[in-house]
Design an enzyme around this catalytic site. Sequence first.
Site, short mmCIF file in Angstrom:
data_model
loop_
_atom_site.label_atom_id
_atom_site.label_comp_id
_atom_site.label_asym_id
_atom_site.label_seq_id
_atom_site.Cartn_x
_atom_site.Cartn_y
_atom_site.Cartn_z
N TYR A 1 -1.55 -0.37 10.32
CA TYR A 1 -1.70 -0.75 8.91
C TYR A 1 -0.44 -0.35 8.13
CZ TYR A 1 -3.69 -1.11 4.20
OH TYR A 1 -3.93 -1.44 2.89
N SER B 1 0.87 -1.20 0.00
CA SER B 1 0.00 0.00 0.00
C SER B 1 0.89 1.23 0.00
CB SER B 1 -0.87 0.02 1.26
OG SER B 1 -1.58 1.23 1.35
#
Length: 268
Positions: free
Chosen positions: A143, A130
């Site tokens: 995350y 990501s």
Amino acid sequence: MNQVVLVTGASSGLGKSIAFHLHKLGYTVYGTSRNPEQYSETFPFTLVQLDVTKKDSITQLIQTLKEKEHRIDVLINNAGVGITGPVEETSLDAMRANFETNFFGPLAMIQAVLPIMRKHTDGAIINITSIAGYMGLPFRGAYSASKGALNIISEALRMEIAAQGIRVMTLAPGDYATDIASRRYHEAVIENSPYQNTYQESLNTMDAHVDSGNDPIEIALKVAALLRKKTPKPHYVVGSFLQKFSITLKKILPQKAYEKLLKNHYKL
Ligand SMILES: NC(=O)c1ccc[n+]([C@@H]2O[C@H](COP(=O)([O-])OP(=O)(O)OC[C@H]3O[C@@H](n4cnc5c(N)ncnc54)[C@H](OP(=O)(O)O)[C@@H]3O)[C@@H](O)[C@H]2O)c1
């Protein structure tokens, strides 16, 4: 083309788009879901059971593929989940659970697949990370850390395995319109917490970004293009100009100036 591709987390979002597209291109695609029986729609590719956090589930799937296909040429480590919360107030159990899916899960898949993959010297592994993994995003620290860790360990694996003819790369998406926001683990906003307002404000910003995200087909097209590369780079990034540029800015701006930009964006 008789290459066998395994796409984890292909029941929705980016994984589903990748699996559909690779199937259309002629790959033999196995997509996975923790509960394939819960999906009533018919997938053109084979949807099989897999929970990347469960060793038995991984062993069972690899055994099935060994018996049926005798090979796995490509692994797309796509399955992943979001998590939000202030670092101070997010339970360690929730953070560990996130790492089980986003970091240890992909590693367990790699360890299980490599002994079969290396029998044919043209394997490829794409780890979906990501853009959030290139920087510590406020209220998405766990995350960011899970994806950043996957990015870094991919670099090590890539060098270790290069001589065996297996290509390893990461693909970091920006914001794409999927269900990830609705499935995220949200640490509850605590009343009277010093983070109450800033966390809530950040949640609103995050959800708006994913809802207005790009079409997942962009990621599928990129994956297909990467699989055609004989000598891929270690890392690829796909997203809007600004999202991609945020990584460049981090490299070139003084650290405090970059932090100020992020803080302004998240109204901190
Ligand atoms: N959408 C974005 O904007 C975006 C941006 C950057 C990175 N990403 C990354 O892209 C990947 C796909 O995300 P998405 O947006 O497509 O999310 P999504 O629509 O929520 O899909 C996630 C997929 O992962 C599977 N999954 C979740 N936990 C699993 C587990 N323990 N074992 C096996 N499969 C599991 C789910 O399948 P079942 O529930 O059927 O098991 C589902 O197919 C993730 O790694 C995510 O972090 C997404």
